[in-house]
Every structure is written in C-alpha cells, then in structure tokens.
Design a protein around this motif. Structure first.
Motif, PDB file in Angstrom:
ATOM      1  N   PRO A  15       0.808  -1.226   0.000  1.00 51.54           N
ATOM      2  CA  PRO A  15       0.000   0.000   0.000  1.00 51.54           C
ATOM      3  C   PRO A  15       0.837   1.270   0.000  1.00 51.54           C
ATOM      4  O   PRO A  15       0.407   2.293  -0.539  1.00 51.54           O
ATOM      5  N   ASP A  16       2.040   1.222   0.569  1.00 57.45           N
ATOM      6  CA  ASP A  16       2.918   2.392   0.531  1.00 57.45           C
ATOM      7  C   ASP A  16       3.311   2.717  -0.908  1.00 57.45           C
ATOM      8  O   ASP A  16       3.314   3.881  -1.322  1.00 57.45           O
ATOM      9  N   GLU A  17       3.642   1.688  -1.678  1.00 59.33           N
ATOM     10  CA  GLU A  17       4.011   1.917  -3.075  1.00 59.33           C
ATOM     11  C   GLU A  17       2.829   2.452  -3.870  1.00 59.33           C
ATOM     12  O   GLU A  17       2.975   3.374  -4.689  1.00 59.33           O
ATOM     13  N   ALA A  18       1.642   1.897  -3.620  1.00 62.86           N
ATOM     14  CA  ALA A  18       0.447   2.370  -4.321  1.00 62.86           C
ATOM     15  C   ALA A  18       0.181   3.841  -4.013  1.00 62.86           C
ATOM     16  O   ALA A  18      -0.159   4.632  -4.901  1.00 62.86           O
ATOM     17  N   ALA A  19       0.349   4.220  -2.750  1.00 69.49           N
ATOM     18  CA  ALA A  19       0.114   5.610  -2.354  1.00 69.49           C
ATOM     19  C   ALA A  19       1.141   6.543  -2.986  1.00 69.49           C
ATOM     20  O   ALA A  19       0.804   7.629  -3.473  1.00 69.49           O
ATOM     21  N   ILE A  20       2.408   6.125  -3.000  1.00 69.10           N
ATOM     22  CA  ILE A  20       3.468   6.951  -3.581  1.00 69.10           C
ATOM     23  C   ILE A  20       3.254   7.139  -5.077  1.00 69.10           C
ATOM     24  O   ILE A  20       3.392   8.251  -5.617  1.00 69.10           O
ATOM     25  N   ARG A  21       2.900   6.071  -5.762  1.00 68.78           N
ATOM     26  CA  ARG A  21       2.649   6.170  -7.208  1.00 68.78           C
ATOM     27  C   ARG A  21       1.444   7.073  -7.493  1.00 68.78           C
ATOM     28  O   ARG A  21       1.449   7.859  -8.455  1.00 68.78           O
ATOM     29  N   HIS A  22       0.414   6.963  -6.671  1.00 71.13           N
ATOM     30  CA  HIS A  22      -0.768   7.814  -6.841  1.00 71.13           C
ATOM     31  C   HIS A  22      -0.402   9.281  -6.610  1.00 71.13           C
ATOM     32  O   HIS A  22      -0.827  10.162  -7.364  1.00 71.13           O
ATOM     33  N   PHE A  23       0.399   9.550  -5.588  1.00 70.80           N
ATOM     34  CA  PHE A  23       0.849  10.907  -5.275  1.00 70.80           C
ATOM     35  C   PHE A  23       1.624  11.494  -6.455  1.00 70.80           C
ATOM     36  O   PHE A  23       1.369  12.629  -6.893  1.00 70.80           O
ATOM     37  N   ALA A  24       2.563  10.720  -6.988  1.00 71.09           N
ATOM     38  CA  ALA A  24       3.363  11.195  -8.126  1.00 71.09           C
ATOM     39  C   ALA A  24       2.478  11.457  -9.344  1.00 71.09           C
ATOM     40  O   ALA A  24       2.657  12.462 -10.051  1.00 71.09           O
ATOM     41  N   ALA A  25       1.514  10.569  -9.586  1.00 73.78           N
ATOM     42  CA  ALA A  25       0.615  10.737 -10.732  1.00 73.78           C
ATOM     43  C   ALA A  25      -0.238  12.002 -10.575  1.00 73.78           C
ATOM     44  O   ALA A  25      -0.481  12.715 -11.553  1.00 73.78           O
ATOM     45  N   CYS A  26      -0.686  12.283  -9.350  1.00 78.11           N
ATOM     46  CA  CYS A  26      -1.487  13.485  -9.109  1.00 78.11           C
ATOM     47  C   CYS A  26      -0.678  14.750  -9.361  1.00 78.11           C
ATOM     48  O   CYS A  26      -1.193  15.741  -9.898  1.00 78.11           O
ATOM     49  N   ILE A  27       0.597  14.729  -8.984  1.00 80.91           N
ATOM     50  CA  ILE A  27       1.454  15.890  -9.218  1.00 80.91           C
ATOM     51  C   ILE A  27       1.633  16.124 -10.714  1.00 80.91           C
ATOM     52  O   ILE A  27       1.486  17.249 -11.213  1.00 80.91           O
ATOM     53  N   HIS A  28       1.920  15.065 -11.453  1.00 82.44           N
ATOM     54  CA  HIS A  28       2.166  15.211 -12.894  1.00 82.44           C
ATOM     55  C   HIS A  28       0.899  15.614 -13.649  1.00 82.44           C
ATOM     56  O   HIS A  28       0.979  16.340 -14.637  1.00 82.44           O
ATOM     57  N   SER A  29      -0.261  15.143 -13.187  1.00 75.33           N
ATOM     58  CA  SER A  29      -1.516  15.431 -13.902  1.00 75.33           C
ATOM     59  C   SER A  29      -2.288  16.600 -13.304  1.00 75.33           C
ATOM     60  O   SER A  29      -3.357  16.952 -13.785  1.00 75.33           O
ATOM     61  N   HIS A  30      -1.759  17.171 -12.221  1.00 76.47           N
ATOM     62  CA  HIS A  30      -2.416  18.287 -11.527  1.00 76.47           C
ATOM     63  C   HIS A  30      -3.846  17.915 -11.110  1.00 76.47           C
ATOM     64  O   HIS A  30      -4.776  18.711 -11.251  1.00 76.47           O
ATOM     65  N   SER A  31      -4.004  16.706 -10.604  1.00 74.08           N
ATOM     66  CA  SER A  31      -5.327  16.227 -10.203  1.00 74.08           C
ATOM     67  C   SER A  31      -5.406  16.045  -8.686  1.00 74.08           C
ATOM     68  O   SER A  31      -4.387  15.949  -7.994  1.00 74.08           O
ATOM     69  N   GLN A  32      -6.631  15.997  -8.177  1.00 72.25           N
ATOM     70  CA  GLN A  32      -6.845  15.844  -6.742  1.00 72.25           C
ATOM     71  C   GLN A  32      -6.654  14.392  -6.337  1.00 72.25           C
ATOM     72  O   GLN A  32      -7.132  13.484  -7.007  1.00 72.25           O
ATOM     73  N   PRO A  33      -5.960  14.130  -5.234  1.00 75.40           N
ATOM     74  CA  PRO A  33      -5.733  12.742  -4.796  1.00 75.40           C
ATOM     75  C   PRO A  33      -6.989  12.094  -4.246  1.00 75.40           C
ATOM     76  O   PRO A  33      -8.000  12.762  -3.990  1.00 75.40           O
TER      77      PRO A  33
END
Length: 331
Positions: free
Chosen positions: A273-291
């Motif tokens: 789950p830590d990896e899933a959260a980190i990947r989601h965080f990075a994706a939100c930054i790159h796409s400028h989307s809400q987590p």
C-alpha cells in the motif's frame, strides 16, 4: 521560496524525511518510479542516514528538517514519521508550497484534526494524507464494486480492524478505530452519525464497537481492537443486489452479484500500500489532479472518533459530526 519549480513537469524531485526504517523503504519505492529523482533525505539517526546514502547515491543528506526545507533541492516532500511528530512539519511544508505526502492522523486529537481540515492549498499543489487502509488492493477492488453498483443500494457494512499493540494502548485503539471509520466513509460517502461502546462496555478488553451511518442511507458496524497487525482487517458488504467480503492480509475478495448469484473469489493480491500511495501521489502531481484522499477526509475520520469518544453509547445518544466536517469529499 516556493516548492513548485518550473521544471517539475520534466522531473519530479523528491525529498524523504522520517524517524524510523520507513524512510529507507520509501526511498527504495521512489527509486522505482520513472521520471522521479530522490534529491534529498533527512533523518536524525546517523546510522540510518548512511544506509539512505547507499540507497540514493548523490542525494543530499540532512539531519534537520529546517535545513532540508530551505535547501531548494526538491518540490515534493514525503514525510514517513508518526503523526504526532510531523503535524507542524506538514503545515510548514505546505505553507512553503511543497507537495506533501504523509500519513493521515491516527489519533482522536481534535486540534490535529482541525489543523488538517483547515489546510489551504495553492493552485496545483498536492497534499495526500494517506489513510491506513485505502490503498490495499482488496479494499480498492471492494470499493470499485460499490462504485459500480454491483452490490445494489442500502448497503450494510461490517468492519473488523486491529492495530498492533503499542505501550500506549489508547494510541493503538485510536489508530484502529480511525482506520475503520475512514474505511466505512470511503465505501459509502459522507458520515451521518455514530456512537460507540469503548473498553469493557464493548464486550472486549482494549476494544471499541462503533455503530455508524452514512448520509446516503448506509449503516455499519466497526469492531476496533489492539494486538493484531492491521493486515488482519476484514470487511463485509451487503446490498440489495449482492454481497462481498474481503481480507486485507490475504487480498482475497469473495462476492456474489445479481449477474453472478454463486459466490466467486477474486485474488486482488496483497501488494504494497505504501508503493500504491506513492505512485498515486506522483501521478497526481504530474496530472495536476486531486488525490483520492484530501486533508478534510483525513480530518473527518479523526473528528468522528473524537466525537464518539466524548459521548459513548452509555450516554444514550448518537453523535453527529462536529461543525465544519459535514462537507468531507468521500464521494
């Protein structure tokens, strides 16, 4: 200074700070993501700092967060430390403009909950306070079934969640109860009311039994206990068209629906789950989307637990959310 440099779209520069071995785990996870550079890390433990140097060659090493925050080396900060130790750091980092990943509050402290709820972000800034259970694969699969209406309406949800024993039993019970409340809200939407029996009143030592409702008509029960890993968490969901149950530690989800009336089993996997959260965080930054989890979401679960602790079932009433938490964006 600002934590959002113009070069962010091309390379995400990350700093990791922590106070336990989680910092080493997180550095390793960040290294797996393309387009990410671990630029700095911070730990007061010098032996662990040396291990971090081996994991991220070339990254700057710091022993104080004050020096880290003024280094100008990164735009995103991963804080993997216990909640009580980082609330002020979260506020400082967000005010400086950094994107921030951290653990969600795991205590019923109203002041900490309100501090998270009051966070104001700059345009494009990402803040992800990670709940204990949302990023487990079995929970994600279960929520997809609810979101797709596979189980029908008028949901009833049973959650059994535990946290590992710590010297302060109350802290363990807080963590388990808040994780269960957040999970109920994640599956059903806004929380409407709740009440609880804590300790001996619940029928279990070092436990809490929580009855809870959502604003959308769902009802649920949560049994929060101490002494087992949170991976032992189980969730059962039933609706007008079907039912499903999941065990976090095994990743197995059993379900039946109107289209598949016979019980089937899906192996969602255990994952990290830590990896899933980190990947989601990075994706939100790159796409400028809400987590998937906002500051208000994280604060709401802690606030509900604080409210039911202040008014247990023996007092004879349900507890509605404190003012300011009724607009949590769970759905």
């Amino acid at each position: 200074m600002t934590g959002i440099p113009a070069t962010r779209a091309h390379e995400l520069r990350v700093a990791v700070t922590g106070a336990d071995d989680a910092i080493l785990h997180h550095i390793g996870l960040w290294q797996r993501i393309p387009g990410v550079h671990v630029a700095a890390f911070c730990d007061a433990d010098r032996e662990r700092l040396l291990q971090a140097v081996d994991l991220a060659p070339g990254a700057a090493a710091f022993t104080s967060n004050e020096s880290l925050l003024t280094s100008g080396l990164f735009s995103a900060l991963d804080i993997c430390a216990p909640t009580a130790e980082y609330t002020a750091l979260v506020e400082t980092a967000l005010a400086a403009g950094f994107d921030v990943l951290c653990r969600a509050p795991v205590s019923g402290d109203q002041a900490a909950a309100r501090a998270f709820a009051a966070v104001t972000l700059r345009e494009g800034q990402v803040f992800l306070p990670v709940p204990s259970l949302r990023f487990h694969p079995a929970i994600a699969f279960l929520r997809d079934m609810v979101e797709n209406d596979d189980l029908g309406g008028a949901l009833h949800i049973q959650v059994s969640v535990s946290a590992e024993q710590t010297p302060a039993i109350g802290e363990s019970l807080d963590a388990a109860a808040i994780a269960g409340i957040d999970l109920f809200a994640w599956l059903t939407g806004h929380i409407g009311s709740a009440r609880s029996a804590i300790g001996a009143a619940s029928g279990f030592p070092d436990a809490a039994a929580i009855a809870i409702t959502s604003c959308h008509g769902a009802v649920g029960s949560i049994l929060a206990t101490c002494g087992r890993p949170m991976a032992g968490t189980s969730v059962a969901v039933s609706g007008s068209a079907g039912a499903a149950d999941a065990v976090v530690g095994t990743g197995l989800v059993r379900f039946r629906t109107a289209e598949s009336p016979v019980w089937l089993t899906h192996d969602a996997g255990v994952g990290d789950p830590d990896e899933a959260a980190i990947r989601h965080f990075a994706a939100c930054i790159h796409s400028h989307s809400q987590p998937l989890c906002t500051a208000r979401d994280a604060a709401t679960a802690a606030a509900v637990w604080a409210a039911v602790c202040a008014r247990p079932v023996a007092s004879g009433g349900w507890t509605t959310l404190p003012d300011g938490y009724n607009s949590a964006s769970y759905r």
